[in-house]
Design a protein around this motif. Structure first.
Motif, PDB file in Angstrom:
ATOM      1  N   VAL A  70     -23.707  29.118 -32.634  1.00  0.00           N
ATOM      2  CA  VAL A  70     -23.287  28.022 -31.754  1.00  0.00           C
ATOM      3  C   VAL A  70     -24.068  28.106 -30.445  1.00  0.00           C
ATOM      4  N   LEU A  71     -24.669  26.991 -30.044  1.00  0.00           N
ATOM      5  CA  LEU A  71     -25.346  26.944 -28.752  1.00  0.00           C
ATOM      6  C   LEU A  71     -24.295  27.019 -27.661  1.00  0.00           C
ATOM      7  N   SER A  72     -24.332  28.075 -26.848  1.00  0.00           N
ATOM      8  CA  SER A  72     -23.309  28.233 -25.815  1.00  0.00           C
ATOM      9  C   SER A  72     -23.802  27.811 -24.440  1.00  0.00           C
ATOM     10  N   SER A  73     -25.086  27.916 -24.186  1.00  0.00           N
ATOM     11  CA  SER A  73     -25.639  27.379 -22.936  1.00  0.00           C
ATOM     12  C   SER A  73     -27.143  27.207 -23.106  1.00  0.00           C
ATOM     13  N   SER A  74     -27.691  26.334 -22.278  1.00  0.00           N
ATOM     14  CA  SER A  74     -29.131  26.100 -22.358  1.00  0.00           C
ATOM     15  C   SER A  74     -29.616  25.438 -21.075  1.00  0.00           C
ATOM     16  N   SER A  75     -30.907  25.532 -20.888  1.00  0.00           N
ATOM     17  CA  SER A  75     -31.556  24.777 -19.814  1.00  0.00           C
ATOM     18  C   SER A  75     -32.935  24.387 -20.320  1.00  0.00           C
ATOM     19  N   ILE A  76     -33.426  23.262 -19.843  1.00  0.00           N
ATOM     20  CA  ILE A  76     -34.748  22.799 -20.260  1.00  0.00           C
ATOM     21  C   ILE A  76     -35.473  22.236 -19.049  1.00  0.00           C
ATOM     22  N   SER A  77     -36.751  22.513 -19.001  1.00  0.00           N
ATOM     23  CA  SER A  77     -37.627  21.947 -17.982  1.00  0.00           C
ATOM     24  C   SER A  77     -38.672  21.114 -18.699  1.00  0.00           C
ATOM     25  N   PHE A  78     -38.784  19.854 -18.307  1.00  0.00           N
ATOM     26  CA  PHE A  78     -39.798  18.970 -18.867  1.00  0.00           C
ATOM     27  C   PHE A  78     -41.028  19.079 -17.963  1.00  0.00           C
ATOM     28  N   LEU A  79     -42.119  19.550 -18.515  1.00  0.00           N
ATOM     29  CA  LEU A  79     -43.298  19.863 -17.728  1.00  0.00           C
ATOM     30  C   LEU A  79     -44.293  18.719 -17.634  1.00  0.00           C
ATOM     31  N   GLU A  80     -44.329  17.885 -18.657  1.00  0.00           N
ATOM     32  CA  GLU A  80     -45.255  16.749 -18.718  1.00  0.00           C
ATOM     33  C   GLU A  80     -44.585  15.629 -19.497  1.00  0.00           C
ATOM     34  N   ALA A  81     -44.866  14.381 -19.116  1.00  0.00           N
ATOM     35  CA  ALA A  81     -44.486  13.261 -19.974  1.00  0.00           C
ATOM     36  C   ALA A  81     -45.379  13.340 -21.200  1.00  0.00           C
ATOM     37  N   VAL A  82     -44.815  13.074 -22.372  1.00  0.00           N
ATOM     38  CA  VAL A  82     -45.605  13.243 -23.584  1.00  0.00           C
ATOM     39  C   VAL A  82     -45.722  11.917 -24.328  1.00  0.00           C
ATOM     40  N   GLU A  83     -46.934  11.589 -24.682  1.00  0.00           N
ATOM     41  CA  GLU A  83     -47.210  10.385 -25.459  1.00  0.00           C
ATOM     42  C   GLU A  83     -46.673  10.578 -26.878  1.00  0.00           C
ATOM     43  N   PRO A  84     -46.324   9.509 -27.566  1.00  0.00           N
ATOM     44  CA  PRO A  84     -45.862   9.644 -28.949  1.00  0.00           C
ATOM     45  C   PRO A  84     -46.897  10.360 -29.813  1.00  0.00           C
ATOM     46  N   GLY A  85     -46.420  11.261 -30.614  1.00  0.00           N
ATOM     47  CA  GLY A  85     -47.278  12.038 -31.500  1.00  0.00           C
ATOM     48  C   GLY A  85     -46.531  13.273 -31.958  1.00  0.00           C
ATOM     49  N   PRO A  86     -47.141  14.065 -32.812  1.00  0.00           N
ATOM     50  CA  PRO A  86     -46.468  15.263 -33.305  1.00  0.00           C
ATOM     51  C   PRO A  86     -46.287  16.301 -32.201  1.00  0.00           C
TER      52      PRO A  86
END
Length: 158
Positions: free
Chosen positions: A81-97
């Motif tokens: 079970v995910l009990s806690s998390s944090s995320i940092s978005f570093l760059e906007a990402v264009e659609p793609g894999p």
């Protein structure tokens, strides 16, 4: 408990299909001593107005990948079970894999902390997440629920 994955990429792929049959477009690329590499195809990631992959889609990819990495290291663990998390978005990402490299930071008897590095197809890091999972009902070596070793980490002596 060992500090290396105990499942192969094929075994983790089987768990992906079993645990999350509705998760189309995610695959396990490789399992190494340093972590697990996942891929997500462009069609599985939602795009927001403005033409960038949405933050929730990137986080969901990191979460699913880390959840499966728990089983790669501990064996089949559907109760993680995910009990806690944090995320940092570093760059906007264009659609793609996208690719997500999941690395264990600490794996104890009842919890584990993992880092997810998400990259675009040019190998540019677009997000970094820390995900802390609990393993409810997991038993220690002595057979008692909640048994804790002296170190409580990957590679503990005992």
């Amino acid at each position: 408990m060992d500090d290396r994955p105990i499942l192969t990429a094929a075994e983790v792929r089987t768990l992906l299909r079993e645990f999350m049959p509705d998760r189309q477009g995610i695959d396990v690329a490789e399992v190494t001593p340093d972590g697990v590499l996942f891929t997500a195809d462009a069609e599985s990631l939602s795009v927001r107005p403005g033409g960038t992959v949405s933050g929730p889609a990137i986080f969901a990819f990191a979460d699913v990948s880390a959840y499966l990495t728990v089983s790669a290291y501990l064996g089949r663990t559907p109760s993680a079970v995910l009990s806690s998390s944090s995320i940092s978005f570093l760059e906007a990402v264009e659609p793609g894999p996208l690719r997500a490299r999941i690395e264990p930071v600490r794996i104890g008897r009842r919890t584990g902390v993992f880092t997810a590095w998400v990259e675009d197809e040019r190998a540019c890091r677009v997000a970094m997440a820390t995900l802390h999972f609990s393993f409810p009902g997991r038993r220690g070596r002595s057979g008692t629920v909640g048994a804790v070793d002296a170190v409580g980490a990957v590679g503990a002596v005992g």
